[in-house]
Design a protein around this motif. Sequence first.
Motif, mmCIF file in Angstrom:
data_model
loop_
_atom_site.group_PDB
_atom_site.id
_atom_site.type_symbol
_atom_site.label_atom_id
_atom_site.label_comp_id
_atom_site.label_asym_id
_atom_site.label_seq_id
_atom_site.Cartn_x
_atom_site.Cartn_y
_atom_site.Cartn_z
ATOM 1 N N LEU A 47 0.821 -1.211 0.000
ATOM 2 C CA LEU A 47 0.000 0.000 0.000
ATOM 3 C C LEU A 47 0.857 1.264 0.000
ATOM 4 O O LEU A 47 0.468 2.277 -0.581
ATOM 5 N N GLU A 48 2.030 1.204 0.591
ATOM 6 C CA GLU A 48 2.933 2.350 0.610
ATOM 7 C C GLU A 48 3.655 2.547 -0.712
ATOM 8 O O GLU A 48 4.097 3.643 -1.021
ATOM 9 N N LYS A 49 3.790 1.504 -1.542
ATOM 10 C CA LYS A 49 4.531 1.563 -2.799
ATOM 11 C C LYS A 49 3.699 2.072 -3.975
ATOM 12 O O LYS A 49 4.217 2.200 -5.064
ATOM 13 N N ARG A 50 2.458 2.327 -3.783
ATOM 14 C CA ARG A 50 1.587 2.607 -4.929
ATOM 15 C C ARG A 50 1.956 3.880 -5.647
ATOM 16 O O ARG A 50 2.503 4.779 -5.044
ATOM 17 N N PRO A 51 1.663 4.049 -6.914
ATOM 18 C CA PRO A 51 1.142 3.015 -7.831
ATOM 19 C C PRO A 51 2.230 2.029 -8.231
ATOM 20 O O PRO A 51 3.412 2.284 -8.026
ATOM 21 N N ILE A 52 1.813 0.936 -8.829
ATOM 22 C CA ILE A 52 2.720 -0.140 -9.212
ATOM 23 C C ILE A 52 2.669 -0.296 -10.725
ATOM 24 O O ILE A 52 1.598 -0.373 -11.320
ATOM 25 N N PHE A 53 3.838 -0.342 -11.354
ATOM 26 C CA PHE A 53 3.930 -0.572 -12.785
ATOM 27 C C PHE A 53 4.423 -1.996 -13.007
ATOM 28 O O PHE A 53 5.472 -2.369 -12.509
ATOM 29 N N ILE A 58 -0.301 0.007 -15.299
ATOM 30 C CA ILE A 58 -0.239 0.626 -13.986
ATOM 31 C C ILE A 58 -1.345 0.028 -13.123
ATOM 32 O O ILE A 58 -2.469 -0.161 -13.581
ATOM 33 N N PHE A 59 -1.005 -0.284 -11.896
ATOM 34 C CA PHE A 59 -1.971 -0.786 -10.931
ATOM 35 C C PHE A 59 -2.103 0.257 -9.831
ATOM 36 O O PHE A 59 -1.113 0.638 -9.209
ATOM 37 N N ILE A 60 -3.299 0.711 -9.613
ATOM 38 C CA ILE A 60 -3.589 1.599 -8.501
ATOM 39 C C ILE A 60 -4.047 0.704 -7.358
ATOM 40 O O ILE A 60 -5.075 0.037 -7.464
ATOM 41 N N VAL A 61 -3.306 0.691 -6.278
ATOM 42 C CA VAL A 61 -3.597 -0.206 -5.170
ATOM 43 C C VAL A 61 -4.236 0.585 -4.040
ATOM 44 O O VAL A 61 -3.693 1.582 -3.581
ATOM 45 N N LYS A 62 -5.420 0.124 -3.630
ATOM 46 C CA LYS A 62 -6.152 0.756 -2.532
ATOM 47 C C LYS A 62 -6.662 -0.327 -1.600
ATOM 48 O O LYS A 62 -6.940 -1.440 -2.049
ATOM 49 N N PRO A 63 -6.803 -0.006 -0.319
ATOM 50 C CA PRO A 63 -7.424 -0.982 0.582
ATOM 51 C C PRO A 63 -8.857 -1.259 0.125
ATOM 52 O O PRO A 63 -9.555 -0.357 -0.339
ATOM 53 N N TRP A 64 -9.266 -2.501 0.234
ATOM 54 C CA TRP A 64 -10.611 -2.881 -0.175
ATOM 55 C C TRP A 64 -11.643 -2.339 0.810
ATOM 56 O O TRP A 64 -11.400 -2.253 2.008
#
Length: 70
Positions: A47-53, A58-64
């Motif tokens: 969650l701290e590394k977002r976004p992820i390529f 690109i992946f936008i990572v968010k808590p569900w």
Amino acid sequence: MGRRLAYLVVKEALFKQWKIKGSYDIATDDEYFYFKFFEGDDKRMILEKRPIFTVGRIFIVKPWSKSIDT
């Protein structure tokens, strides 16, 4: 929506990129990938590394949450 990413390709690519301590489950639907981490430290790190390529995307990572939106 463009070319859809294969589940196993995404799982393997992210596992190599993340270098996490534990494991995770992954599920997908027509729009999203859902990750469940078995180690709390792994989840926090991602969650701290977002976004992820990865795999050209690109992946936008968010808590569900129940009210997840785009």
